[in-house]
Design an enzyme around this catalytic site. Structure first.
Site, short mmCIF file in Angstrom:
data_model
loop_
_atom_site.label_atom_id
_atom_site.label_comp_id
_atom_site.label_asym_id
_atom_site.label_seq_id
_atom_site.Cartn_x
_atom_site.Cartn_y
_atom_site.Cartn_z
N CYS A 43 0.82 -1.21 0.00
CA CYS A 43 0.00 0.00 0.00
C CYS A 43 0.85 1.26 0.00
CB CYS A 43 -0.94 -0.02 1.22
SG CYS A 43 -1.82 1.52 1.43
N CYS A 48 -1.57 1.70 -3.05
CA CYS A 48 -2.55 2.78 -2.85
C CYS A 48 -1.94 4.18 -2.81
CB CYS A 48 -3.28 2.58 -1.52
SG CYS A 48 -3.54 0.88 -1.03
N LYS A 51 0.01 5.30 -6.05
CA LYS A 51 -1.01 5.33 -7.11
C LYS A 51 -1.86 6.59 -7.00
CE LYS A 51 -4.77 4.16 -6.09
NZ LYS A 51 -5.27 2.81 -5.95
N TYR A 99 6.15 4.64 9.78
CA TYR A 99 5.86 3.24 10.15
C TYR A 99 6.91 2.72 11.13
CZ TYR A 99 1.82 2.18 7.28
OH TYR A 99 0.55 2.13 6.79
N ALA A 115 12.10 -13.59 7.03
CA ALA A 115 11.84 -14.59 8.06
C ALA A 115 11.13 -15.78 7.43
CB ALA A 115 10.96 -14.00 9.16
N GLY A 176 -8.01 -6.10 -16.72
CA GLY A 176 -9.24 -5.31 -16.61
C GLY A 176 -9.71 -5.16 -15.18
N TYR A 178 -8.78 -3.40 -11.04
CA TYR A 178 -8.51 -2.08 -10.44
C TYR A 178 -7.23 -1.45 -11.01
CZ TYR A 178 -11.40 -3.09 -6.19
OH TYR A 178 -12.38 -3.36 -5.29
N ILE A 179 -6.15 -2.24 -10.97
CA ILE A 179 -4.84 -1.65 -11.27
C ILE A 179 -4.77 -1.22 -12.73
CG2 ILE A 179 -2.35 -2.12 -11.35
CD1 ILE A 179 -2.70 -3.90 -8.90
N GLU A 182 -6.81 1.95 -13.32
CA GLU A 182 -6.21 3.10 -12.64
C GLU A 182 -4.99 3.60 -13.42
OE1 GLU A 182 -7.70 2.32 -8.06
OE2 GLU A 182 -5.68 1.72 -8.57
N ARG A 199 -9.41 -9.47 -21.53
CA ARG A 199 -9.70 -10.76 -22.18
C ARG A 199 -11.18 -11.05 -22.37
NH1 ARG A 199 -7.79 -15.13 -17.58
NH2 ARG A 199 -9.00 -14.34 -15.83
N THR A 311 -6.46 -2.69 1.58
CA THR A 311 -5.71 -2.24 2.76
C THR A 311 -6.57 -2.11 4.02
OG1 THR A 311 -3.96 -1.19 1.51
CG2 THR A 311 -4.42 -0.25 3.67
N HIS A 436 -26.59 21.35 -1.21
CA HIS A 436 -26.71 21.91 -2.55
C HIS A 436 -25.68 22.99 -2.79
CE1 HIS A 436 -28.83 22.70 -6.24
NE2 HIS A 436 -28.85 23.98 -5.98
N GLU A 441 -25.95 15.11 -3.42
CA GLU A 441 -27.37 15.33 -3.08
C GLU A 441 -28.29 14.47 -3.95
OE1 GLU A 441 -29.15 19.21 -3.94
OE2 GLU A 441 -27.50 19.60 -5.32
P1 NDP Z 1 -7.68 -7.98 -10.30
O1 NDP Z 1 -7.72 -9.34 -9.77
O2 NDP Z 1 -8.57 -6.94 -9.77
O3 NDP Z 1 -7.83 -7.97 -11.87
C1 NDP Z 1 -7.07 -8.81 -12.68
C2 NDP Z 1 -7.49 -8.57 -14.11
O4 NDP Z 1 -6.63 -9.29 -15.00
C3 NDP Z 1 -8.89 -9.06 -14.39
O5 NDP Z 1 -9.47 -8.18 -15.32
C4 NDP Z 1 -8.67 -10.44 -14.98
O6 NDP Z 1 -9.68 -10.84 -15.84
C5 NDP Z 1 -7.40 -10.20 -15.78
N1 NDP Z 1 -6.59 -11.40 -15.96
C6 NDP Z 1 -6.29 -12.35 -15.05
N2 NDP Z 1 -5.48 -13.27 -15.58
C7 NDP Z 1 -5.25 -12.90 -16.85
C8 NDP Z 1 -4.49 -13.45 -17.91
N3 NDP Z 1 -3.79 -14.57 -17.74
N4 NDP Z 1 -4.47 -12.80 -19.09
C9 NDP Z 1 -5.16 -11.66 -19.25
N5 NDP Z 1 -5.90 -11.08 -18.29
C10 NDP Z 1 -5.96 -11.70 -17.10
O7 NDP Z 1 -6.14 -7.59 -10.13
P2 NDP Z 1 -5.37 -6.25 -10.06
O8 NDP Z 1 -3.98 -6.65 -10.42
O9 NDP Z 1 -6.00 -5.15 -10.84
O10 NDP Z 1 -5.49 -5.86 -8.52
C11 NDP Z 1 -5.22 -6.81 -7.49
C12 NDP Z 1 -6.05 -6.53 -6.28
O11 NDP Z 1 -5.52 -5.40 -5.61
C13 NDP Z 1 -7.50 -6.15 -6.57
O12 NDP Z 1 -8.32 -7.26 -6.67
C14 NDP Z 1 -7.86 -5.29 -5.42
O13 NDP Z 1 -8.39 -6.08 -4.40
C15 NDP Z 1 -6.55 -4.67 -5.01
N6 NDP Z 1 -6.49 -3.27 -5.44
C16 NDP Z 1 -7.37 -2.36 -4.94
C17 NDP Z 1 -7.32 -1.05 -5.33
C18 NDP Z 1 -8.30 -0.06 -4.78
O14 NDP Z 1 -8.94 -0.35 -3.79
N7 NDP Z 1 -8.45 1.10 -5.42
C19 NDP Z 1 -6.33 -0.57 -6.30
C20 NDP Z 1 -5.49 -1.61 -6.79
C21 NDP Z 1 -5.57 -2.89 -6.36
P3 NDP Z 1 -11.04 -11.54 -15.31
O15 NDP Z 1 -11.84 -10.48 -14.65
O16 NDP Z 1 -11.65 -12.03 -16.57
O17 NDP Z 1 -10.62 -12.63 -14.38
#
Ligand code: NDP
Length: 458
Positions: A43, A48, A51, A99, A115, A176, A178-179, A182, A199, A311, A436, A441
């Site tokens: 994080c 986080c 980012k 920290y 460890a 596709g 979060y990361i 973003e 995909r 987190t 407002h 709202e």
């Molecule tokens: P996610 O698990 O959220 O997304 C992974 C993405 O990659 C999905 O779209 C998945 O598709 C696709 N994918 C998985 N395997 C393959 C592959 N072999 N080839 C092509 N595409 C693939 O992972 P992230 O890395 O984005 O984030 C990890 C986690 O970190 C999140 O789940 C979230 O919990 C946390 N996070 C939270 C944030 C926030 O709160 N703002 C910000 C960043 C991370 P499919 O959906 O089809 O499985």
């Protein structure tokens, strides 16, 4: 003489581990915490925090553009990526120090090394051995790279994206989640040409469909080349660029290929299997509702258990575990209505059930949906809309889902999560006076139910 060197030995000084160690020490436990990489974990260092700093940087581009409508003349704009990264690094170092201070101030013994487990009560750090009554594994996760040719040689993950020496002019982002979305917004805002690949037919699986569709539309309008139903087949390097060959046959010339295809729990090489800690098929540690692994005095929480990888969830788990073990107040964590945000552009805020999940769970639900141009964009001129949606269980009138795409969505969603955790009904939302003029709202003024989807009972 104490039976063990420590009451509590925490492996991993990320969000969950640090909170748990600190609270345990405050309860009077003798605590050690080992960290091999950086204090604050993903994080603080590669997640986080950086980012969001990069996301702020990207949003200035919009502000400069939109300022003209409000009478400003903004001169030449240039972005200095190296300065952004250097300043970000300085801020992260400051947080690392905080920290350290928190842990040492609480009386924890900080061991900055790797460890591993020797047995159920013994941890090895280099040649040293430490014994502990309870051991906590809070080692988090790590981004994965696929096996396609060239991916490991030429691809990067979010870990490296935070330290690129130069901002690439063209970036391909695979994934596709979060990361991926973003970073697509960050690189696009900072001026790169961005192509994002997913995909399946629509990214952000698990989010409400209106959120997914609205965000896809807004990201496309912002100039991001979204390509669904395709992935990278292989990456080739030429003398001056990378060639991303896609499974749909197309080839993209690019400066960088970033994979954001999920994260893997950090369980390898810790000795977990040797001491009998059970893992699931994704190599995540299996825990019960009190974070105990299959070895009762070894606990685990946060991303290494691969449940809700956020987190604040890891922090809540770490705190609850320390209270349970050392504070005389056994408790778990409430996992209903965990809100989350995606710091995409525009951002997403989400809490509770999606429409599809609510229909599956409750049958009859009412949907209130609103889509509008935010006031800031009237003079600013930006072609970007806000979408808000409430999902209400018809039988109880309780709001069971709230989803938003648009300016300030993360800030707004936090408050809604409180209301939903108090069991707020739609009538109570309606009785609440709006502020407002705000976008928020809208949440207390939505009165018109969306028509039932064809084929559903009214
Ligand atoms: P996610 O698990 O959220 O997304 C992974 C993405 O990659 C999905 O779209 C998945 O598709 C696709 N994918 C998985 N395997 C393959 C592959 N072999 N080839 C092509 N595409 C693939 O992972 P992230 O890395 O984005 O984030 C990890 C986690 O970190 C999140 O789940 C979230 O919990 C946390 N996070 C939270 C944030 C926030 O709160 N703002 C910000 C960043 C991370 P499919 O959906 O089809 O499985």
């Amino acid at each position: 003489m104490a039976k063990y060197d420590f009451d509590y030995f925490v492996i991993g000084a990320g969000s969950g581990g640090v909170r748990s160690a600190r609270i345990a020490a405050n309860h009077g436990a003798r605590v050690a915490i080992a960290e091999e990489r950086y204090l604050g974990g993903t994080c603080v260092n590669v997640g986080c925090v950086p980012k969001k700093l990069l996301s702020y940087a990207a949003h200035f581009a919009h502000d400069f553009e939109d300022a003209a409508g409000f009478g400003w003349t903004v001169g030449d704009r240039r972005h200095d990526w190296a300065r952004l990264i250097a300043n970000k690094n300085t801020e992260i170092e400051r947080l690392n120090g905080i920290y350290r201070h928190l842990l040492e101030g609480a009386g924890c013994t900080l061991i900055e090394d790797r460890a591993t487990l020797v047995d159920a009560h013994t941890v090895a750090v280099g040649d040293d051995r430490y014994t502990a009554e309870t051991i906590l594994i809070a080692t988090g996760g790590w981004p994965t790279l696929p096996d396609q040719p060239g991916a490991r040689e030429y691809g990067i993950t979010s870990n490296e994206a935070f330290f690129l020496e130069e901002m690439p002019e063209h970036v391909v982002i695979a994934g596709g989640g979060y990361i991926a979305v973003e970073f697509a917004g960050i690189f696009n805002g900072l001026g790169a040409n961005v192509c994002q690949l997913y995909r399946g037919p629509m990214f952000l699986r698990g989010f409400d469909d209106d959120v997914r569709e609205t965000l896809a539309e807004e990201m496309s309008k912002a100039g991001i080349d979204l390509r669904f139903n395709t992935i990278i087949d292989r990456i080739e390097k030429t003398s001056d660029c990378l060639l991303a060959h896609l499974t749909d046959g197309s080839v993209i010339e690019t400066g960088a290929v970033m994979f954001a295809i999920g994260r893997r729990p950090n369980t390898a090489g810790l000795g977990l299997e040797d001491v009998g800690v059970a893992l699931n098929r994704k190599a995540a540690i299996i825990v019960d509702d009190r974070y105990r692994t299959s070895v009762p005095n070894i606990c685990a929480l946060g991303d290494v258990t691969d449940r809700i990888n956020l987190t604040p969830v890891a922090i809540a788990e770490g705190h609850a575990l320390a209270d349970t073990l050392f504070g005389g107040t056994p408790r778990g964590v409430e996992y209903e209505n965990v809100p989350s945000a995606v710091f995409s552009s525009p951002p997403v805020g989400s809490v509770g059930l999606t429409e599809a999940a609510a229909r599956a769970k409750y049958g009859a639900v009412d949907i209130y949906r609103s889509s509008f141009r935010p006031m800031k964009h009237t003079l600013g001129g930006r072609d970007e809309r806000t979408m808000m949606k409430l999902i209400v269980d018809r039988a109880t009138d309780r709001v069971v889902g709230c989803h938003m795409v648009g300016l300030d969505a993360p800030e707004i969603t936090q408050g809604v999560a409180v209301a939903m955790n108090c069991g707020a009904t739609k009538a109570q939302f309606d009785r609440t006076i709006g502020i407002h003029p705000t976008a928020a709202e809208e949440l207390v003024t939505m009165r018109t139910k969306a028509p039932e989807p064809v084929g559903e009972d009214a």
